[in-house]
Motif scaffolding. Sequence first.
Motif, PDB file in Angstrom:
ATOM      1  N   ILE A  86       0.832  -1.208   0.000  1.00  0.00           N
ATOM      2  CA  ILE A  86       0.000   0.000   0.000  1.00  0.00           C
ATOM      3  C   ILE A  86       0.866   1.257   0.000  1.00  0.00           C
ATOM      4  O   ILE A  86       0.558   2.243  -0.682  1.00  0.00           O
ATOM      5  CB  ILE A  86      -0.956  -0.016   1.208  1.00  0.00           C
ATOM      6  CG1 ILE A  86      -1.956  -1.170   1.057  1.00  0.00           C
ATOM      7  CG2 ILE A  86      -1.705   1.309   1.326  1.00  0.00           C
ATOM      8  CD1 ILE A  86      -2.845  -1.364   2.269  1.00  0.00           C
ATOM      9  N   ILE A  87       1.951   1.221   0.767  1.00  0.00           N
ATOM     10  CA  ILE A  87       2.866   2.367   0.786  1.00  0.00           C
ATOM     11  C   ILE A  87       3.458   2.600  -0.601  1.00  0.00           C
ATOM     12  O   ILE A  87       3.565   3.738  -1.073  1.00  0.00           O
ATOM     13  CB  ILE A  87       3.972   2.140   1.828  1.00  0.00           C
ATOM     14  CG1 ILE A  87       3.393   2.226   3.244  1.00  0.00           C
ATOM     15  CG2 ILE A  87       5.104   3.150   1.654  1.00  0.00           C
ATOM     16  CD1 ILE A  87       4.362   1.824   4.320  1.00  0.00           C
ATOM     17  N   ARG A  88       3.838   1.513  -1.284  1.00  0.00           N
ATOM     18  CA  ARG A  88       4.384   1.644  -2.629  1.00  0.00           C
ATOM     19  C   ARG A  88       3.352   2.237  -3.585  1.00  0.00           C
ATOM     20  O   ARG A  88       3.666   3.134  -4.378  1.00  0.00           O
ATOM     21  CB  ARG A  88       4.842   0.275  -3.140  1.00  0.00           C
ATOM     22  CG  ARG A  88       5.488   0.332  -4.527  1.00  0.00           C
ATOM     23  CD  ARG A  88       5.839  -1.030  -5.065  1.00  0.00           C
ATOM     24  NE  ARG A  88       4.646  -1.824  -5.344  1.00  0.00           N
ATOM     25  CZ  ARG A  88       4.303  -2.924  -4.674  1.00  0.00           C
ATOM     26  NH1 ARG A  88       5.061  -3.362  -3.689  1.00  0.00           N
ATOM     27  NH2 ARG A  88       3.207  -3.588  -4.986  1.00  0.00           N
ATOM     28  N   VAL A 242       4.148   2.656  12.448  1.00  0.00           N
ATOM     29  CA  VAL A 242       4.409   2.706  11.001  1.00  0.00           C
ATOM     30  C   VAL A 242       4.266   4.141  10.486  1.00  0.00           C
ATOM     31  O   VAL A 242       5.074   4.612   9.677  1.00  0.00           O
ATOM     32  CB  VAL A 242       3.450   1.757  10.262  1.00  0.00           C
ATOM     33  CG1 VAL A 242       3.570   1.938   8.749  1.00  0.00           C
ATOM     34  CG2 VAL A 242       3.730   0.306  10.634  1.00  0.00           C
ATOM     35  N   SER A 243       3.246   4.847  10.965  1.00  0.00           N
ATOM     36  CA  SER A 243       3.050   6.234  10.540  1.00  0.00           C
ATOM     37  C   SER A 243       4.208   7.114  10.991  1.00  0.00           C
ATOM     38  O   SER A 243       4.640   8.013  10.247  1.00  0.00           O
ATOM     39  CB  SER A 243       1.727   6.768  11.104  1.00  0.00           C
ATOM     40  OG  SER A 243       0.629   6.047  10.587  1.00  0.00           O
ATOM     41  N   LEU A 244       4.729   6.869  12.195  1.00  0.00           N
ATOM     42  CA  LEU A 244       5.885   7.631  12.678  1.00  0.00           C
ATOM     43  C   LEU A 244       7.085   7.420  11.758  1.00  0.00           C
ATOM     44  O   LEU A 244       7.768   8.387  11.377  1.00  0.00           O
ATOM     45  CB  LEU A 244       6.225   7.194  14.104  1.00  0.00           C
ATOM     46  CG  LEU A 244       7.530   7.748  14.687  1.00  0.00           C
ATOM     47  CD1 LEU A 244       7.495   9.274  14.761  1.00  0.00           C
ATOM     48  CD2 LEU A 244       7.796   7.143  16.063  1.00  0.00           C
ATOM     49  N   TRP A 245       7.333   6.178  11.389  1.00  0.00           N
ATOM     50  CA  TRP A 245       8.443   5.879  10.472  1.00  0.00           C
ATOM     51  C   TRP A 245       8.250   6.578   9.134  1.00  0.00           C
ATOM     52  O   TRP A 245       9.206   7.123   8.563  1.00  0.00           O
ATOM     53  CB  TRP A 245       8.534   4.370  10.297  1.00  0.00           C
ATOM     54  CG  TRP A 245       9.485   3.950   9.223  1.00  0.00           C
ATOM     55  CD1 TRP A 245      10.848   4.032   9.232  1.00  0.00           C
ATOM     56  CD2 TRP A 245       9.142   3.384   7.949  1.00  0.00           C
ATOM     57  NE1 TRP A 245      11.371   3.548   8.049  1.00  0.00           N
ATOM     58  CE2 TRP A 245      10.349   3.135   7.247  1.00  0.00           C
ATOM     59  CE3 TRP A 245       7.943   3.036   7.344  1.00  0.00           C
ATOM     60  CZ2 TRP A 245      10.370   2.587   5.975  1.00  0.00           C
ATOM     61  CZ3 TRP A 245       7.955   2.482   6.074  1.00  0.00           C
ATOM     62  CH2 TRP A 245       9.155   2.265   5.405  1.00  0.00           C
ATOM     63  N   ARG A 246       7.025   6.614   8.640  1.00  0.00           N
ATOM     64  CA  ARG A 246       6.760   7.255   7.353  1.00  0.00           C
ATOM     65  C   ARG A 246       6.905   8.778   7.449  1.00  0.00           C
ATOM     66  O   ARG A 246       7.284   9.420   6.460  1.00  0.00           O
ATOM     67  CB  ARG A 246       5.372   6.884   6.856  1.00  0.00           C
ATOM     68  CG  ARG A 246       5.199   5.402   6.559  1.00  0.00           C
ATOM     69  CD  ARG A 246       3.881   5.125   5.873  1.00  0.00           C
ATOM     70  NE  ARG A 246       3.854   5.728   4.549  1.00  0.00           N
ATOM     71  CZ  ARG A 246       2.759   5.806   3.795  1.00  0.00           C
ATOM     72  NH1 ARG A 246       1.600   5.333   4.259  1.00  0.00           N
ATOM     73  NH2 ARG A 246       2.803   6.356   2.601  1.00  0.00           N
ATOM     74  N   VAL A 247       6.576   9.343   8.597  1.00  0.00           N
ATOM     75  CA  VAL A 247       6.792  10.780   8.777  1.00  0.00           C
ATOM     76  C   VAL A 247       8.292  11.082   8.746  1.00  0.00           C
ATOM     77  O   VAL A 247       8.740  12.059   8.117  1.00  0.00           O
ATOM     78  CB  VAL A 247       6.166  11.260  10.096  1.00  0.00           C
ATOM     79  CG1 VAL A 247       6.592  12.698  10.411  1.00  0.00           C
ATOM     80  CG2 VAL A 247       4.645  11.187  10.029  1.00  0.00           C
ATOM     81  N   HIS A 256      -1.456  15.105   1.947  1.00  0.00           N
ATOM     82  CA  HIS A 256      -1.479  13.696   1.532  1.00  0.00           C
ATOM     83  C   HIS A 256      -0.899  12.855   2.670  1.00  0.00           C
ATOM     84  O   HIS A 256       0.269  12.477   2.666  1.00  0.00           O
ATOM     85  CB  HIS A 256      -0.649  13.525   0.256  1.00  0.00           C
ATOM     86  CG  HIS A 256      -0.911  12.228  -0.460  1.00  0.00           C
ATOM     87  ND1 HIS A 256      -0.399  11.032  -0.037  1.00  0.00           N
ATOM     88  CD2 HIS A 256      -1.642  11.952  -1.574  1.00  0.00           C
ATOM     89  CE1 HIS A 256      -0.787  10.060  -0.836  1.00  0.00           C
ATOM     90  NE2 HIS A 256      -1.548  10.591  -1.784  1.00  0.00           N
ATOM     91  N   HIS A 257      -1.744  12.551   3.663  1.00  0.00           N
ATOM     92  CA  HIS A 257      -1.281  11.791   4.839  1.00  0.00           C
ATOM     93  C   HIS A 257      -2.407  10.926   5.415  1.00  0.00           C
ATOM     94  O   HIS A 257      -2.548  10.819   6.625  1.00  0.00           O
ATOM     95  CB  HIS A 257      -0.773  12.755   5.918  1.00  0.00           C
ATOM     96  CG  HIS A 257      -1.777  13.809   6.304  1.00  0.00           C
ATOM     97  ND1 HIS A 257      -1.783  15.062   5.729  1.00  0.00           N
ATOM     98  CD2 HIS A 257      -2.795  13.801   7.190  1.00  0.00           C
ATOM     99  CE1 HIS A 257      -2.772  15.773   6.255  1.00  0.00           C
ATOM    100  NE2 HIS A 257      -3.403  15.026   7.147  1.00  0.00           N
ATOM    101  N   SER A 262      -5.900   7.888   9.225  1.00  0.00           N
ATOM    102  CA  SER A 262      -6.709   6.719   9.559  1.00  0.00           C
ATOM    103  C   SER A 262      -6.259   6.099  10.876  1.00  0.00           C
ATOM    104  O   SER A 262      -7.087   5.639  11.682  1.00  0.00           O
ATOM    105  CB  SER A 262      -6.622   5.692   8.434  1.00  0.00           C
ATOM    106  OG  SER A 262      -5.288   5.250   8.252  1.00  0.00           O
ATOM    107  N   ALA A 263      -4.945   6.081  11.130  1.00  0.00           N
ATOM    108  CA  ALA A 263      -4.448   5.574  12.410  1.00  0.00           C
ATOM    109  C   ALA A 263      -4.935   6.448  13.566  1.00  0.00           C
ATOM    110  O   ALA A 263      -5.264   5.944  14.647  1.00  0.00           O
ATOM    111  CB  ALA A 263      -2.921   5.513  12.388  1.00  0.00           C
ATOM    112  N   ILE A 264      -4.999   7.751  13.339  1.00  0.00           N
ATOM    113  CA  ILE A 264      -5.475   8.662  14.382  1.00  0.00           C
ATOM    114  C   ILE A 264      -6.965   8.447  14.631  1.00  0.00           C
ATOM    115  O   ILE A 264      -7.412   8.431  15.790  1.00  0.00           O
ATOM    116  CB  ILE A 264      -5.177  10.117  13.977  1.00  0.00           C
ATOM    117  CG1 ILE A 264      -3.664  10.357  13.999  1.00  0.00           C
ATOM    118  CG2 ILE A 264      -5.888  11.098  14.903  1.00  0.00           C
ATOM    119  CD1 ILE A 264      -3.249  11.696  13.437  1.00  0.00           C
TER     120      ILE A 264
END
Length: 286
Positions: A86-88, A242-247, A256-257, A262-264
């Motif tokens: 999904i990230i890709r 995972v969101s922290l790593w992506r930030v 675009h986040h 969604s995690a929040i």
Amino acid sequence: LFNKLTTTLTLKVDKTEINFKQHQIKTKHHFHLVDPSPWPLMASLGALALTSGTVLFMHNYKDGALLAQTGAAIILLVMFTWWRDIIREATFEEHHNAAVQRGLRLGMILFIVSEVMFFFAFFWAFFHSSLAPVFGIGGVWPPEAISVMKASGIPLTNTILLVSSGATVTWAHHAIRGRAKNHTIIGLIFTIVLASIFTALQGLEYVEAPFDISDSVYGSCFYMTTGFHGFHVFVGTCCLAVSLWRVVINHYTCTHHFGLESAIWYWHFVDVVWLFLFVAVYWWGS
């Protein structure tokens, strides 16, 4: 005559092909059609193994624990690989345009609604048993011979921790919308730390609890409700990590986040469920 007929047929076929090409149905749209993926099937098999193994383990079957551990490992593997895909698609292939993001938001909302119904079933069972206790448990609530836990100990501490984590994750949300990357990182770190402390205290509470899941309907309702909530806290913590790593690696922008958003949303849902759980099970139910 044969040559003229052949030439005429060829011209008609060519005209038909030209007309067909001119009137082809256009298939361009704004939605992302995902590639065939094995992860939904793998996730289903992992969930089946985890739940079946847990039930077998509780009934003292020999390999129940091994089956549950295998299912948990499969689910963790699927979480990693599916998130990777999904990230890709979202970040590097740029498939998540505005139309796709609207669909993702609607899907997340429906998922949270389904989770509300999931916990509603446990609260229904709890209130059904507590408001009209049967003679089999002494006709009283809590049942006789059950030593309940005080709401002023670990449960109250966990409530403070989760409410605080809701504030810090909201801070992170506002920060990323305001292009404040460092504030976003700090807010998410605080949230993950608070969530980890909550999970550790929940485990300590289970170890020190004076009753277990087999102690009447009270133990069943208590452990099913708090246990599934704890599992949701674990899943939410993974999503925020995972969101922290992506930030940190600049996958998100101020517009675009949705992965973080969604995690929040999910984390706020976990917070609200805990507040109902604390009031109903720990305070009123005891």
